[in-house]
Design a protein around this motif. Structure first.
Motif, PDB file in Angstrom:
ATOM      1  N   THR A  19       6.518   1.604  -8.764  1.00  0.00           N
ATOM      2  CA  THR A  19       5.542   0.530  -8.561  1.00  0.00           C
ATOM      3  C   THR A  19       5.020  -0.005  -9.893  1.00  0.00           C
ATOM      4  O   THR A  19       4.959   0.719 -10.884  1.00  0.00           O
ATOM      5  N   ASP A  49       4.504  -4.753  -4.952  1.00  0.00           N
ATOM      6  CA  ASP A  49       4.356  -3.961  -6.169  1.00  0.00           C
ATOM      7  C   ASP A  49       5.562  -3.109  -6.532  1.00  0.00           C
ATOM      8  O   ASP A  49       5.618  -2.580  -7.642  1.00  0.00           O
ATOM      9  N   ARG A  52       1.583  -2.193 -11.044  1.00  0.00           N
ATOM     10  CA  ARG A  52       0.298  -2.734 -10.604  1.00  0.00           C
ATOM     11  C   ARG A  52      -0.514  -3.164 -11.810  1.00  0.00           C
ATOM     12  O   ARG A  52      -0.446  -2.526 -12.858  1.00  0.00           O
ATOM     13  N   GLN A  53      -1.284  -4.206 -11.610  1.00  0.00           N
ATOM     14  CA  GLN A  53      -2.185  -4.642 -12.677  1.00  0.00           C
ATOM     15  C   GLN A  53      -3.552  -4.025 -12.423  1.00  0.00           C
ATOM     16  O   GLN A  53      -4.126  -4.166 -11.343  1.00  0.00           O
ATOM     17  N   ASP A  54      -4.049  -3.287 -13.412  1.00  0.00           N
ATOM     18  CA  ASP A  54      -5.354  -2.638 -13.302  1.00  0.00           C
ATOM     19  C   ASP A  54      -6.461  -3.675 -13.480  1.00  0.00           C
ATOM     20  O   ASP A  54      -6.217  -4.800 -13.912  1.00  0.00           O
ATOM     21  N   ARG A  77       7.992  -7.243 -12.837  1.00  0.00           N
ATOM     22  CA  ARG A  77       8.426  -7.026 -11.445  1.00  0.00           C
ATOM     23  C   ARG A  77       9.834  -7.548 -11.227  1.00  0.00           C
ATOM     24  O   ARG A  77      10.636  -6.913 -10.548  1.00  0.00           O
TER      25      ARG A  77
END
Length: 141
Positions: free
Chosen positions: A91, A72, A93-95, A21
């Motif tokens: 974006t 995000d 994002r952590q799954d 990020r």
């Protein structure tokens, strides 16, 4: 002309969401995709930036304005002078399984006369740059 919309994602090798990020919010994905970004500073809401893409003797400048920032990612919109009209969102994002997913989504249409007459070529360039964003994201920390 009709709007062209797409969304593409890639799962990153890294699970370092914070590092990825930080790199995203410093234009690292764009720079690693081969674009020059001015000014090159952390992304802020309302910030205007110019993305510069060069291929041989061809040079395209694409002014944008950051219109949304979330934890995000961020969204920018094309400003006058950009070959396309529209918005693009990036974006991270952590799954649920812990993997980190990078997504690029866009809604655009040609804005300049040369982009309108060269639509097949400009669409190809947009796909290539998106491929480069996804490849650059794979190399994030």
């Amino acid at each position: 002309m009709a709007w062209h919309e797409f969304e593409r994602s890639v799962v990153l090798d890294s699970r370092n969401v914070a590092g990825a990020r930080a790199a995203l919010f410093n234009w690292q994905v764009h720079r690693d995709a081969g674009l020059r970004v001015t000014p090159c500073c952390p992304i802020t809401l309302g910030q205007n930036a110019t993305l510069i893409w060069a291929w041989g003797i061809v040079r395209v400048t694409a002014p944008v304005q950051v219109i949304a920032i979330t934890e995000d990612g961020f969204t920018y919109r094309a400003l006058p002078g950009h070959p396309e009209e529209g918005e693009e969102t990036f974006t991270l994002r952590q799954d649920a399984d812990g993997s980190v997913r990078f997504t690029v989504s866009a809604r655009s249409r040609p804005a300049t006369w040369w982009a309108r007459i060269g639509t097949p070529l400009t669409s190809l360039v947009q796909r290539r740059i998106t491929d480069r964003y996804l490849g650059a994201a794979r190399r994030l920390p």
